[in-house]
Design a protein around this motif. Structure first.
Motif, mmCIF file in Angstrom:
data_model
loop_
_atom_site.group_PDB
_atom_site.id
_atom_site.type_symbol
_atom_site.label_atom_id
_atom_site.label_comp_id
_atom_site.label_asym_id
_atom_site.label_seq_id
_atom_site.Cartn_x
_atom_site.Cartn_y
_atom_site.Cartn_z
ATOM 1 N N GLU A 66 -1.604 4.416 -10.158
ATOM 2 C CA GLU A 66 -0.177 3.743 -10.742
ATOM 3 C C GLU A 66 0.705 3.607 -9.354
ATOM 4 N N ASN A 67 0.799 5.141 -8.924
ATOM 5 C CA ASN A 67 1.702 5.336 -7.566
ATOM 6 C C ASN A 67 1.412 4.547 -6.349
ATOM 7 N N ASP A 68 0.023 4.496 -6.114
ATOM 8 C CA ASP A 68 -0.501 3.615 -5.103
ATOM 9 C C ASP A 68 -0.118 2.338 -5.197
ATOM 10 N N ALA A 69 -0.269 1.507 -6.394
ATOM 11 C CA ALA A 69 0.096 0.087 -6.555
ATOM 12 C C ALA A 69 1.556 0.324 -6.432
ATOM 13 N N LEU A 70 2.450 0.984 -7.018
ATOM 14 C CA LEU A 70 3.980 0.642 -6.734
ATOM 15 C C LEU A 70 4.375 1.108 -5.288
ATOM 16 N N LEU A 71 3.677 1.901 -4.602
ATOM 17 C CA LEU A 71 4.007 2.172 -3.131
ATOM 18 C C LEU A 71 3.572 0.736 -2.368
ATOM 19 N N LYS A 72 2.547 -0.035 -2.860
ATOM 20 C CA LYS A 72 2.152 -1.226 -2.270
ATOM 21 C C LYS A 72 3.366 -2.245 -2.577
ATOM 22 N N ARG A 73 3.834 -2.177 -3.763
ATOM 23 C CA ARG A 73 4.877 -3.108 -4.054
ATOM 24 C C ARG A 73 6.213 -2.948 -3.111
ATOM 25 N N ILE A 74 6.479 -1.526 -3.268
ATOM 26 C CA ILE A 74 7.841 -1.087 -2.513
ATOM 27 C C ILE A 74 7.594 -1.570 -0.939
ATOM 28 N N GLU A 75 6.504 -1.251 -0.485
ATOM 29 C CA GLU A 75 6.248 -1.652 1.057
ATOM 30 C C GLU A 75 6.369 -3.392 1.141
ATOM 31 N N ALA A 76 5.807 -4.040 0.171
ATOM 32 C CA ALA A 76 5.873 -5.502 0.240
ATOM 33 C C ALA A 76 7.260 -5.962 0.154
ATOM 34 N N LEU A 77 8.231 -5.423 -0.800
ATOM 35 C CA LEU A 77 9.594 -5.660 -1.024
ATOM 36 C C LEU A 77 10.349 -5.400 0.199
ATOM 37 N N GLU A 78 10.235 -4.195 0.785
ATOM 38 C CA GLU A 78 10.673 -3.925 1.956
ATOM 39 C C GLU A 78 10.544 -4.917 3.159
ATOM 40 N N ALA A 79 9.156 -5.370 3.107
ATOM 41 C CA ALA A 79 9.021 -5.903 4.432
ATOM 42 C C ALA A 79 9.647 -7.272 4.051
#
Length: 85
Positions: A66-79
């Protein structure tokens, strides 16, 4: 009727059988005492049972995923925010 030599051998065989039975009883008693002491020792060590360990392990794996999935979402939002700025 048994003769003297046969009677002595019969008595000796009976004595050996009784001694073997007594030795087996002592062995069982020693095993029981050892198991009780070992159980008391391990209970005092605050060890975790295998089932509990596996349950916590599965929870940790799920949390990591779940943390890995959230990290990917955060990175996508930041991008996306970086492109908009």
């Amino acid at each position: 009727m048994t003769t003297g030599a046969n009677r002595i051998l019969d008595d000796f065989a009976k004595l050996m059988t009784d001694a073997a039975g007594a030795a087996q009883g002592v062995r069982k008693e020693a095993e029981t005492v050892f198991r009780a002491q070992a159980e008391r020792f391990f209970n005092g060590m605050d060890l975790v049972k295998r089932e509990e360990f596996e349950a916590v392990r599965e929870m940790a794996i799920k949390a990591r995923d779940e943390n890995d999935a959230l990290l990917k979402r955060i990175e996508a939002l930041e991008a996306r925010l970086a492109k908009g700025a």
